[in-house]
Design a protein around this motif. Sequence first.
Motif, short mmCIF file in Angstrom:
data_model
loop_
_atom_site.label_atom_id
_atom_site.label_comp_id
_atom_site.label_asym_id
_atom_site.label_seq_id
_atom_site.Cartn_x
_atom_site.Cartn_y
_atom_site.Cartn_z
N ILE A 1 0.99 -1.01 -0.54
CA ILE A 1 0.37 -0.69 0.25
C ILE A 1 0.79 1.40 0.34
O ILE A 1 1.95 1.15 1.21
N VAL A 2 0.66 2.05 -0.97
CA VAL A 2 1.92 3.62 -1.31
C VAL A 2 0.66 4.38 -1.51
O VAL A 2 0.62 4.44 -2.29
N GLY A 3 1.09 5.36 -1.36
CA GLY A 3 0.22 6.87 -1.31
C GLY A 3 1.47 7.79 -1.94
O GLY A 3 2.61 8.03 -1.30
N ASP A 4 1.17 9.00 -2.41
CA ASP A 4 1.92 10.42 -2.43
C ASP A 4 3.38 10.28 -2.32
O ASP A 4 4.86 10.37 -2.39
N MET A 5 3.69 9.94 -4.01
CA MET A 5 4.54 9.28 -4.19
C MET A 5 5.70 10.65 -5.23
O MET A 5 6.45 10.06 -5.16
N ALA A 6 5.20 11.77 -5.38
CA ALA A 6 5.84 12.60 -5.80
C ALA A 6 6.52 12.12 -6.70
O ALA A 6 7.43 13.15 -6.35
N SER A 7 6.57 11.45 -8.46
CA SER A 7 7.26 11.08 -8.79
C SER A 7 7.39 12.27 -9.49
O SER A 7 7.28 13.39 -10.09
N GLN A 8 9.10 12.59 -9.91
CA GLN A 8 9.56 13.37 -10.03
C GLN A 8 10.75 12.51 -11.71
O GLN A 8 10.37 12.47 -12.46
N SER A 9 11.21 11.79 -11.20
CA SER A 9 11.58 10.28 -11.68
C SER A 9 12.83 9.51 -10.76
O SER A 9 13.14 9.39 -10.55
N LEU A 10 12.84 8.05 -12.44
CA LEU A 10 12.85 7.44 -11.60
C LEU A 10 15.15 7.86 -11.38
O LEU A 10 16.29 6.73 -10.37
N ARG B 1 7.22 -11.61 -4.32
CA ARG B 1 6.26 -11.25 -3.11
C ARG B 1 5.42 -10.84 -2.61
O ARG B 1 5.23 -10.69 -0.88
N VAL B 2 5.22 -9.69 -3.64
CA VAL B 2 3.55 -9.28 -3.55
C VAL B 2 1.99 -9.75 -4.69
O VAL B 2 2.85 -10.29 -5.47
N ASP B 3 1.25 -9.61 -4.29
CA ASP B 3 -0.02 -10.83 -5.05
C ASP B 3 -1.27 -9.51 -5.37
O ASP B 3 -1.41 -9.27 -6.46
N MET B 4 -0.50 -8.05 -4.54
CA MET B 4 -1.47 -6.41 -5.01
C MET B 4 -0.89 -5.60 -4.57
O MET B 4 -0.27 -5.79 -3.58
N ILE B 5 -1.22 -4.16 -5.46
CA ILE B 5 -0.44 -3.10 -5.34
C ILE B 5 -1.82 -2.56 -5.29
O ILE B 5 -2.38 -2.00 -5.83
N LEU B 6 -1.20 -1.31 -3.88
CA LEU B 6 -3.22 -0.60 -4.11
C LEU B 6 -2.47 1.06 -3.62
O LEU B 6 -1.14 1.13 -3.09
N ASN C 1 -6.32 4.07 -6.22
CA ASN C 1 -7.64 5.51 -5.27
C ASN C 1 -6.86 6.65 -6.07
O ASN C 1 -5.74 7.20 -6.03
N VAL C 2 -8.35 8.20 -6.26
CA VAL C 2 -7.53 9.71 -7.05
C VAL C 2 -7.36 10.00 -5.63
O VAL C 2 -7.96 10.46 -4.65
N GLY C 3 -6.18 10.85 -5.58
CA GLY C 3 -5.89 12.24 -5.08
C GLY C 3 -6.24 13.85 -5.18
O GLY C 3 -6.08 13.54 -6.79
N ASN C 4 -5.88 14.42 -5.00
CA ASN C 4 -5.56 15.88 -5.30
C ASN C 4 -4.84 16.44 -6.01
O ASN C 4 -4.95 17.27 -6.88
N HIS C 5 -3.92 15.71 -6.33
CA HIS C 5 -3.04 15.95 -7.28
C HIS C 5 -3.05 15.27 -8.73
O HIS C 5 -2.48 15.85 -10.12
#
Length: 120
Positions: A24-33, A54-59, A95-99
């Motif tokens: 479960i992750v949020g607010d990634m603030a993507s810049q670049s890799l 090692r993971v079945d799903m990403i939220l 899930n949609v966020g404000n950004h």
Amino acid sequence: STYSFTTAPNAITLSRALPQKFIIVGDMASQSLTTPSPVSTVLPWITDEVRNQRVDMILHLGDFAYDMDSDNGNKGRRFMNDIAASSSFVPYMVNVGNHEAGFNFAFYNEFFSKYARASQ
């Protein structure tokens, strides 16, 4: 490229697939890799977890790329390319966020609604 993944087990087969492992992750603030940021540190770890099964799903709880509509949507497109190594192999629920609100969520809808239509 063509990718595929297996959906989550249904109620009948779930007991054979336990435990289910989620990221479960949020607010990634993507810049670049290549720029030090959450996406450059967290995304490689997520990709490794997926690759090694090692993971079945990403939220992903919103705020994918600050902001998806920047540079006429190219920032969002780069982010979508960045997550493809994970989202192409395990269910990646969003899930949609404000950004994602720019242009009345137009880029969010462009990037994610086509996947919903493809699965219908």
